[in-house]
Design an enzyme around this catalytic site. Sequence first.
Site, PDB file in Angstrom:
ATOM      1  N   HIS A  83      24.593 -39.089 -21.648  1.00  0.00           N
ATOM      2  CA  HIS A  83      25.105 -37.898 -20.954  1.00  0.00           C
ATOM      3  C   HIS A  83      26.494 -37.542 -21.458  1.00  0.00           C
ATOM      4  O   HIS A  83      26.811 -36.388 -21.672  1.00  0.00           O
ATOM      5  CB  HIS A  83      25.202 -38.155 -19.448  1.00  0.00           C
ATOM      6  CG  HIS A  83      23.976 -37.759 -18.697  1.00  0.00           C
ATOM      7  ND1 HIS A  83      23.420 -36.521 -18.808  1.00  0.00           N
ATOM      8  CD2 HIS A  83      23.204 -38.427 -17.824  1.00  0.00           C
ATOM      9  CE1 HIS A  83      22.355 -36.442 -18.041  1.00  0.00           C
ATOM     10  NE2 HIS A  83      22.190 -37.595 -17.436  1.00  0.00           N
ATOM     11  N   ASP A 111       5.634 -20.970  -9.605  1.00  0.00           N
ATOM     12  CA  ASP A 111       6.349 -21.139  -8.343  1.00  0.00           C
ATOM     13  C   ASP A 111       6.694 -22.631  -8.214  1.00  0.00           C
ATOM     14  O   ASP A 111       5.952 -23.419  -7.632  1.00  0.00           O
ATOM     15  CB  ASP A 111       5.458 -20.667  -7.179  1.00  0.00           C
ATOM     16  CG  ASP A 111       6.171 -20.753  -5.841  1.00  0.00           C
ATOM     17  OD1 ASP A 111       7.224 -21.408  -5.763  1.00  0.00           O
ATOM     18  OD2 ASP A 111       5.653 -20.172  -4.872  1.00  0.00           O
ATOM     19  N   GLU A 113      20.062 -28.808 -17.291  1.00  0.00           N
ATOM     20  CA  GLU A 113      20.635 -30.160 -17.390  1.00  0.00           C
ATOM     21  C   GLU A 113      20.513 -30.724 -18.804  1.00  0.00           C
ATOM     22  O   GLU A 113      19.408 -30.790 -19.346  1.00  0.00           O
ATOM     23  CB  GLU A 113      19.903 -31.080 -16.395  1.00  0.00           C
ATOM     24  CG  GLU A 113      20.479 -32.480 -16.354  1.00  0.00           C
ATOM     25  CD  GLU A 113      19.807 -33.362 -15.286  1.00  0.00           C
ATOM     26  OE1 GLU A 113      19.324 -32.830 -14.266  1.00  0.00           O
ATOM     27  OE2 GLU A 113      19.768 -34.583 -15.491  1.00  0.00           O
ATOM     28  N   LYS A 122      13.065 -37.467  -8.630  1.00  0.00           N
ATOM     29  CA  LYS A 122      13.876 -36.376  -9.194  1.00  0.00           C
ATOM     30  C   LYS A 122      13.760 -36.410 -10.716  1.00  0.00           C
ATOM     31  O   LYS A 122      13.645 -35.377 -11.364  1.00  0.00           O
ATOM     32  CB  LYS A 122      15.323 -36.537  -8.741  1.00  0.00           C
ATOM     33  CG  LYS A 122      16.219 -35.336  -9.025  1.00  0.00           C
ATOM     34  CD  LYS A 122      16.792 -35.301 -10.415  1.00  0.00           C
ATOM     35  CE  LYS A 122      17.730 -34.117 -10.609  1.00  0.00           C
ATOM     36  NZ  LYS A 122      18.278 -34.042 -11.975  1.00  0.00           N
TER      37      LYS A 122
HETATM   38  C1  MEV Z   1      18.915 -37.432 -13.555  1.00  0.00           C
HETATM   39  O1  MEV Z   1      18.679 -36.046 -13.681  1.00  0.00           O
HETATM   40  C2  MEV Z   1      17.626 -38.164 -13.279  1.00  0.00           C
HETATM   41  C3  MEV Z   1      17.745 -39.665 -13.072  1.00  0.00           C
HETATM   42  O2  MEV Z   1      18.663 -39.933 -12.014  1.00  0.00           O
HETATM   43  C4  MEV Z   1      16.373 -40.171 -12.725  1.00  0.00           C
HETATM   44  C5  MEV Z   1      16.321 -41.625 -12.317  1.00  0.00           C
HETATM   45  O3  MEV Z   1      17.315 -42.151 -11.797  1.00  0.00           O
HETATM   46  O4  MEV Z   1      15.237 -42.224 -12.493  1.00  0.00           O
HETATM   47  C6  MEV Z   1      18.298 -40.350 -14.299  1.00  0.00           C
END
Ligand code: MEV
Length: 434
Positions: free
Chosen positions: A384, A287, A79, A271
Amino acid sequence: MSSRLPGLYTLTVAERRQRVAEAAGIDLGELAALDGGLSEDDAAGMIENVLGRYALPFAVATNFTVDGADALVPMVVEEPSVVAAASNAARMVRAAGGFTARVSPPVVTGQIQLTHVDDVDGAAAALTEAAPTLLARARELSPRLCARGGGPRAVRARVLARPPGPDGGVVVVHLDVDCRDAMGANLVNTLCERLAEPVAHAAAPAGAPRPRVGLRILSNLSDQRTVRVTCVAADDALADARCPGPEVRAAIAAASRFAELDPYRAATHNKGVMNGVDAVLVATGQDWRAVEAGAHAFAARTGAYRPLAVWREVPGGLAGELELPLAVGTVGGALHVHRGARLALRLAGAGDAPRLAALAAAAGLACNLAALRALATDGIQRGHMALHARAVARAAGAPADLVDEVAEAMAAAGEIRIEAARVILRELSAKDLP
Ligand code: MEV
């Protein structure tokens, strides 16, 4: 060793290797051989039905100071923005002293399930009484680990179900094992398999019917093997051209509270944490599915799914804290065969599992800070899209020296598409004609 390598991102890959090799004291040839970090034969010996090897970008995040020592943090991730985000946030935190980690002893829990137990309370009491004997047996079964200062630490019984039921009475025995610098799955699974019969025997005292042995496997909810990492980011480090520090600080604290209130947001927040953690785990041959499973089970341990990292306003800045289970190893597993993963550990200066866990957690907290700062100010799409535009420019065939120009022109026109890149490329090439 300083992890401050200003302008690293502006260099070519070859120049970057040179700079990182010098900074980390690693042989340039070894770094250059990263692409061949796993031989075809070794790959074929690792898993089944191998057809080849699958490559991902291997990068290094800069600016990290963890427990007073600088580290270059290796990251493997597909990413865009993750490595830049980690490096930028680490720079903000560095100004206030860096990250501080508290790593628990490396204790992993194995489970031995007993089913069809007629008297679950009697079995649990008998197992508690037999625990010292079972523990001694477990130690006999792991002499090398004990010699390294680790080994079985505790045996506990838990009643999960009373008869009647599809499995009768169910009791599970937990075996806690200090795995030292190993991740521990093989160690703990082997111990659970070997200890299962003595456990079943001990659960049926005085001629009671013997329970059946069920599963014998470690738990990935390794809530005794955790890392807690904290940091502070001062207002002036948080500020950007459009938004003063105190406003950014307040917005990030509000974003943290949003995740604390709502599992839908907490999942995305976590995430972002795992963007950093996983990238370090993949680079160092860990792992990562085990860590992912443990992290989310830990996030839900109170019965509600919660953010793993939280941010609070403090005078003049923001204090962050991340806690998660991190069962990682610097010996064994994929490290036996994967030269690239071994090199990543050396690059990071991660000589033992606690240091690796501290670095992975620091990368997680850094990525979370960067994501919240972007979300709370500009939104993440601007950054991005700039990266995406460069990828599109490359895909359209832009040579290295024109990638930025083509990307900027597309971004300015608000049209980030291959066709638009080709038109811009043609225009630029026409300009160059005599
Ligand atoms: C994207 O890979 C991760 C985010 O969505 C995390 C977040 O929203 O805090 C930007």
